[in-house]
Design a protein around this motif. Structure first.
Motif, PDB file in Angstrom:
ATOM      1  N   GLY A 112       0.811  -1.211   0.000  1.00  0.00           N
ATOM      2  CA  GLY A 112       0.000   0.000   0.000  1.00  0.00           C
ATOM      3  C   GLY A 112       0.844   1.260   0.000  1.00  0.00           C
ATOM      4  N   ILE A 113       0.236   2.342  -0.430  1.00  0.00           N
ATOM      5  CA  ILE A 113       0.877   3.655  -0.460  1.00  0.00           C
ATOM      6  C   ILE A 113       0.249   4.512   0.642  1.00  0.00           C
ATOM      7  N   ARG A 114       1.066   4.970   1.548  1.00  0.00           N
ATOM      8  CA  ARG A 114       0.596   5.755   2.678  1.00  0.00           C
ATOM      9  C   ARG A 114       0.442   7.215   2.277  1.00  0.00           C
ATOM     10  N   ILE A 115      -0.716   7.818   2.568  1.00  0.00           N
ATOM     11  CA  ILE A 115      -0.940   9.234   2.294  1.00  0.00           C
ATOM     12  C   ILE A 115      -0.468  10.048   3.496  1.00  0.00           C
ATOM     13  N   PRO A 116       0.454  10.969   3.307  1.00  0.00           N
ATOM     14  CA  PRO A 116       0.895  11.809   4.440  1.00  0.00           C
ATOM     15  C   PRO A 116      -0.285  12.567   5.049  1.00  0.00           C
ATOM     16  N   GLU A 117      -0.221  12.788   6.334  1.00  0.00           N
ATOM     17  CA  GLU A 117      -1.340  13.406   7.049  1.00  0.00           C
ATOM     18  C   GLU A 117      -1.757  14.733   6.437  1.00  0.00           C
ATOM     19  N   GLU A 118      -0.756  15.524   6.032  1.00  0.00           N
ATOM     20  CA  GLU A 118      -1.076  16.853   5.511  1.00  0.00           C
ATOM     21  C   GLU A 118      -1.730  16.801   4.125  1.00  0.00           C
ATOM     22  N   MET A 119      -1.689  15.611   3.469  1.00  0.00           N
ATOM     23  CA  MET A 119      -2.262  15.494   2.134  1.00  0.00           C
ATOM     24  C   MET A 119      -3.612  14.780   2.123  1.00  0.00           C
ATOM     25  N   VAL A 120      -4.073  14.332   3.289  1.00  0.00           N
ATOM     26  CA  VAL A 120      -5.357  13.619   3.342  1.00  0.00           C
ATOM     27  C   VAL A 120      -6.496  14.528   2.881  1.00  0.00           C
ATOM     28  N   ALA A 121      -6.559  15.746   3.415  1.00  0.00           N
ATOM     29  CA  ALA A 121      -7.644  16.662   3.049  1.00  0.00           C
ATOM     30  C   ALA A 121      -7.601  17.054   1.569  1.00  0.00           C
ATOM     31  N   PRO A 122      -6.424  17.446   1.010  1.00  0.00           N
ATOM     32  CA  PRO A 122      -6.392  17.779  -0.420  1.00  0.00           C
ATOM     33  C   PRO A 122      -6.816  16.612  -1.317  1.00  0.00           C
ATOM     34  N   LEU A 123      -6.363  15.393  -1.000  1.00  0.00           N
ATOM     35  CA  LEU A 123      -6.738  14.256  -1.839  1.00  0.00           C
ATOM     36  C   LEU A 123      -8.202  13.876  -1.640  1.00  0.00           C
ATOM     37  N   THR A 124      -8.732  14.132  -0.459  1.00  0.00           N
ATOM     38  CA  THR A 124     -10.167  13.916  -0.246  1.00  0.00           C
ATOM     39  C   THR A 124     -10.981  14.834  -1.147  1.00  0.00           C
ATOM     40  N   ALA A 149      -4.601  13.077 -11.612  1.00  0.00           N
ATOM     41  CA  ALA A 149      -4.074  13.941 -10.546  1.00  0.00           C
ATOM     42  C   ALA A 149      -3.899  13.144  -9.249  1.00  0.00           C
ATOM     43  N   LEU A 150      -4.882  12.322  -8.916  1.00  0.00           N
ATOM     44  CA  LEU A 150      -4.791  11.495  -7.711  1.00  0.00           C
ATOM     45  C   LEU A 150      -3.624  10.511  -7.811  1.00  0.00           C
ATOM     46  N   LEU A 151      -3.493   9.854  -8.965  1.00  0.00           N
ATOM     47  CA  LEU A 151      -2.405   8.892  -9.150  1.00  0.00           C
ATOM     48  C   LEU A 151      -1.040   9.566  -9.108  1.00  0.00           C
ATOM     49  N   THR A 152      -0.952  10.779  -9.616  1.00  0.00           N
ATOM     50  CA  THR A 152       0.322  11.496  -9.591  1.00  0.00           C
ATOM     51  C   THR A 152       0.783  11.723  -8.157  1.00  0.00           C
ATOM     52  N   HIS A 153      -0.129  12.104  -7.286  1.00  0.00           N
ATOM     53  CA  HIS A 153       0.221  12.270  -5.875  1.00  0.00           C
ATOM     54  C   HIS A 153       0.616  10.933  -5.249  1.00  0.00           C
ATOM     55  N   LEU A 154      -0.114   9.878  -5.560  1.00  0.00           N
ATOM     56  CA  LEU A 154       0.209   8.562  -4.996  1.00  0.00           C
ATOM     57  C   LEU A 154       1.587   8.100  -5.464  1.00  0.00           C
ATOM     58  N   TYR A 155       1.894   8.395  -6.712  1.00  0.00           N
ATOM     59  CA  TYR A 155       3.219   8.037  -7.234  1.00  0.00           C
ATOM     60  C   TYR A 155       4.315   8.755  -6.452  1.00  0.00           C
ATOM     61  N   ARG A 156       4.082  10.001  -6.105  1.00  0.00           N
ATOM     62  CA  ARG A 156       5.064  10.755  -5.316  1.00  0.00           C
ATOM     63  C   ARG A 156       5.239  10.158  -3.925  1.00  0.00           C
ATOM     64  N   PHE A 157       4.147   9.663  -3.335  1.00  0.00           N
ATOM     65  CA  PHE A 157       4.209   9.137  -1.974  1.00  0.00           C
ATOM     66  C   PHE A 157       4.791   7.733  -1.916  1.00  0.00           C
ATOM     67  N   GLY A 158       4.728   6.980  -3.015  1.00  0.00           N
ATOM     68  CA  GLY A 158       5.067   5.561  -3.003  1.00  0.00           C
ATOM     69  C   GLY A 158       6.532   5.301  -2.738  1.00  0.00           C
ATOM     70  N   ARG A 159       6.788   4.047  -2.305  1.00  0.00           N
ATOM     71  CA  ARG A 159       8.166   3.644  -2.007  1.00  0.00           C
ATOM     72  C   ARG A 159       8.831   2.950  -3.192  1.00  0.00           C
ATOM     73  N   HIS A 160       8.154   2.909  -4.326  1.00  0.00           N
ATOM     74  CA  HIS A 160       8.720   2.249  -5.500  1.00  0.00           C
ATOM     75  C   HIS A 160       9.921   3.035  -6.028  1.00  0.00           C
ATOM     76  N   ASP A 161      10.673   2.406  -6.883  1.00  0.00           N
ATOM     77  CA  ASP A 161      11.854   3.043  -7.478  1.00  0.00           C
ATOM     78  C   ASP A 161      11.407   3.876  -8.675  1.00  0.00           C
ATOM     79  N   ARG A 162      11.529   5.172  -8.574  1.00  0.00           N
ATOM     80  CA  ARG A 162      11.045   6.035  -9.651  1.00  0.00           C
ATOM     81  C   ARG A 162      11.839   5.852 -10.938  1.00  0.00           C
ATOM     82  N   ARG A 163      13.046   5.364 -10.839  1.00  0.00           N
ATOM     83  CA  ARG A 163      13.824   5.156 -12.064  1.00  0.00           C
ATOM     84  C   ARG A 163      13.136   4.151 -12.976  1.00  0.00           C
TER      85      ARG A 163
END
Length: 274
Positions: A112-124, A149-163
């Motif tokens: 799973g991809i964890r949403i940072p606390e400060e981003m919960v309201a914007p993504l909601t 837009a939602l997926l772009t934020h999740l991609y930023r939060f994820g632990r996957h290798d962006r390369r």
């Protein structure tokens, strides 16, 4: 001991895109089910665990899971935890232009991809726009923009290798492997499709993922073997041939090496667990 039963295939009704603030768009109360669509599941409360392709993950508030077609999902708890859910068809997925966002739905990594606390309201707010459009004009073009837009934020939060996501060759390789792994087992086939040599493909995979084409193919075959064994529609022999193995004994050796169980032991174990 329960008798063998098939798990249901959850399909979309005759729409291309659905969203729900209650989780009801995502296979609601089925204990285990295979999906035929793409799904974004955003849990809004912590409650036990769920399983994706027989791997257990904790259900935690504001953690998001992304699933693709044919994956098997189950929530052992008697009631669904709160969630926000988006599901959409292949034709919508194919309109996502960014390869690194399509990569999020590959079955190689289900964490799973964890949403940072400060981003919960914007993504909601983004999700609420998706829900509003679904309940109104349901313009797929606009829904795709919101979802991207939602997926772009999740991609930023994820632990996957962006390369990996930024290398279109690897993203294309993963998609080709998902389509052809039953019939095509050689790196040469995939190399031809993306204009590289087999040696170069494996160099890229070792550099960015610590793996090879063969190991990824084995993983895809193992995932599908578990699904088929759990599904209990086909004999072990039929599953072996369907996955491209030359005989049942070769498949059994492969399966035991990967899991420590024979196919029959795995099938009996999941039957008892129902």
């Amino acid at each position: 001991m329960s008798q063998p039963t098939d798990f249901p295939l959850h399909e979309l009704p005759p729409v291309r895109f659905m969203a729900s603030g209650s989780g009801l768009a995502f296979g609601e109360h089925a204990p285990s089910h295979r999906i035929s669509f793409f799904a974004i599941v955003w849990f809004t409360e912590s409650a036990g665990t769920h399983l994706i392709d027989f791997e257990s993950f904790p259900i935690r508030a504001n953690e998001v899971f992304l699933l693709g077609p044919n994956q098997v999902h189950s929530i052992p708890a008697p009631e669904l935890p709160g969630s926000r859910t988006i599901v959409f068809a292949h034709e919508v997925f194919d309109r996502i232009d960014e390869p690194h966002l399509r990569q999020l739905f590959l079955p190689f990594e289900n964490t799973g991809i964890r949403i940072p606390e400060e981003m919960v309201a914007p993504l909601t707010h983004i999700f609420d726009l998706i829900l509003l459009e679904c309940n109104g004009a349901a313009d797929v073009t606009l829904l795709l923009k919101y979802t991207t837009a939602l997926l772009t934020h999740l991609y930023r939060f994820g632990r996957h290798d962006r390369r990996i996501g930024e290398d279109h060759r690897l993203v294309k390789l993963f998609q080709l492997m998902q389509e052809h792994y039953r019939q095509e087992k050689s790196a040469a086939f995939y190399a031809r499709q993306i204009g590289l040599t087999p040696k170069r493909i494996n160099e890229l995979l070792r550099e960015k993922m610590g793996t090879t084409v063969s190991k990824l193919l084995y993983r895809l075959m193992l995932i599908e073997a578990k699904r088929e064994l759990y599904h209990q529609q086909h004999s072990v022999k039929e599953i072996a041939y369907g996955l491209g193995f030359s005989d049942q004994s070769y498949f059994a050796r492969f399966f035991k090496k990967q899991t420590g169980l024979t196919p029959e032991e795995f099938r009996s174990g999941v039957r008892v667990a129902k």
